[in-house]
Scaffold this active site. Structure first.
Site, mmCIF file in Angstrom:
data_model
loop_
_atom_site.group_PDB
_atom_site.id
_atom_site.type_symbol
_atom_site.label_atom_id
_atom_site.label_comp_id
_atom_site.label_asym_id
_atom_site.label_seq_id
_atom_site.Cartn_x
_atom_site.Cartn_y
_atom_site.Cartn_z
ATOM 1 N N GLU A 138 15.424 17.333 42.367
ATOM 2 C CA GLU A 138 16.075 18.316 43.243
ATOM 3 C C GLU A 138 16.559 17.680 44.541
ATOM 4 O O GLU A 138 15.744 17.172 45.321
ATOM 5 C CB GLU A 138 15.105 19.455 43.572
ATOM 6 C CG GLU A 138 15.701 20.508 44.496
ATOM 7 C CD GLU A 138 14.710 21.581 44.898
ATOM 8 O OE1 GLU A 138 15.144 22.620 45.415
ATOM 9 O OE2 GLU A 138 13.489 21.367 44.711
ATOM 10 N N ASP A 173 19.491 23.875 43.460
ATOM 11 C CA ASP A 173 19.080 24.831 44.479
ATOM 12 C C ASP A 173 20.298 25.181 45.327
ATOM 13 O O ASP A 173 20.794 24.345 46.093
ATOM 14 C CB ASP A 173 17.958 24.240 45.335
ATOM 15 C CG ASP A 173 17.345 25.250 46.281
ATOM 16 O OD1 ASP A 173 18.116 25.934 46.999
ATOM 17 O OD2 ASP A 173 16.117 25.375 46.307
ATOM 18 N N GLN A 199 17.868 27.706 41.624
ATOM 19 C CA GLN A 199 17.135 28.453 42.643
ATOM 20 C C GLN A 199 18.098 29.001 43.688
ATOM 21 O O GLN A 199 19.188 28.451 43.892
ATOM 22 C CB GLN A 199 16.092 27.554 43.322
ATOM 23 C CG GLN A 199 14.972 27.127 42.387
ATOM 24 C CD GLN A 199 13.949 26.221 43.051
ATOM 25 O OE1 GLN A 199 14.286 25.432 43.934
ATOM 26 N NE2 GLN A 199 12.707 26.316 42.634
ATOM 27 N N GLU A 235 13.500 31.329 45.566
ATOM 28 C CA GLU A 235 12.710 30.458 46.438
ATOM 29 C C GLU A 235 13.160 30.692 47.872
ATOM 30 O O GLU A 235 13.907 29.898 48.443
ATOM 31 C CB GLU A 235 12.869 28.993 46.048
ATOM 32 C CG GLU A 235 11.853 28.109 46.769
ATOM 33 C CD GLU A 235 12.055 26.625 46.512
ATOM 34 O OE1 GLU A 235 11.058 25.907 46.415
ATOM 35 O OE2 GLU A 235 13.226 26.187 46.424
#
Length: 251
Positions: A138, A173, A199, A235
């Protein structure tokens, strides 16, 4: 669209088994977490079984946080610690039937750091394969994680090509990548073949995703058009401190 509650931020004042139950009560379709290792894996597994929720993923241990560690796998000279953290994560994930492990890179830079990260990711992939676990990497933005080794999707794509393992994927993300790069929908479309999990959070506050500069209604319509149907990881940090999941009704 289905959502996964990230219990690293949501109900993180509760023991993990209780947080799983609260996520179920709030209407989430799955859960994920950061570092579950202080909780008995059997108790977590029982909570997942009771609620019918899948644990989508967890992170490798950060290392010595008192010394500023935020992952170990790209740091030359700390391969033994990094692989111990990978082994720990695989054992725990296999006990609770988690689908993914995010291998945290840590603070490093340069060619030797890249080689170290690739070697550790290949090790993680080979160890995880027998458990049907996917390894995730990530990119983190340079405001929240200054000097973190992995910062952009292009860097992640290059590393995934060099790792050359089918069970190593990108954790996309939207919060981090909007800050670093923007152009979220085109990136999702181009990178979809290597994405293992997505996310969300608002930008720039990292709060509930129905606020801020990203239009998640539009992003979700693009994901549906791309055929993405897995739960999206929520998140985010609750703006008021306590968890309010009423935003789910907006999607």
């Amino acid at each position: 669209m289905k959502f996964s509650a990230n219990l690293g931020f949501l109900w993180n004042d509760q023991p993990l088994p209780e947080a799983i139950k609260l996520a179920h009560q709030a209407g989430y379709a799955a859960v994920e977490c950061h570092w579950p290792y202080q909780f008995d894996a059997d108790e977590v597994k029982n909570a997942l079984h009771e609620t019918g929720l899948q644990m989508l993923g967890l992170n490798t241990d950060r290392g010595d946080i008192s010394k500023g560690d935020n992952g170990l796998s790209s740091i030359p000279g700390r391969e033994v610690e990094a692989r111990a953290a990978i082994d720990q994560a695989i054992v725990y994930a296999s006990k609770i039937n988690a689908l993914n492990i995010h291998v945290m890179a840590g603070f490093a830079s340069g060619e030797e750091a890249e080689k170290t990260f690739i070697d550790n990711l290949q090790y993680a992939a080979d160890q995880a394969k027998t458990h049907n676990i996917t390894i995730l990497i990530e990119p983190l933005n340079h405001y929240d994680a200054p000097n973190y080794f992995l910062q952009t999707s292009a860097q992640a794509e290059d590393i995934l090509q060099k790792v050359d393992r089918s069970n190593v994927k990108l954790m996309f993300d939207c919060y981090h990548l909007q800050i670093m790069e923007g152009d979220i929908c085109r990136r999702l479309e181009r990178l979809m073949p290597i994405i293992g999990h997505i996310q969300i959070a608002s930008v720039p506050a990292r709060s509930e995703p129905n606020t801020g500069e990203l239009n998640y209604h539009y992003i979700f319509s693009k994901l549906e058009a791309l055929g993405y149907s897995a739960p999206i990881g929520a998140e985010y940090k609750p703006a008021k401190g306590s968890v309010d999941s009423s935003w789910l009704a907006d999607f």
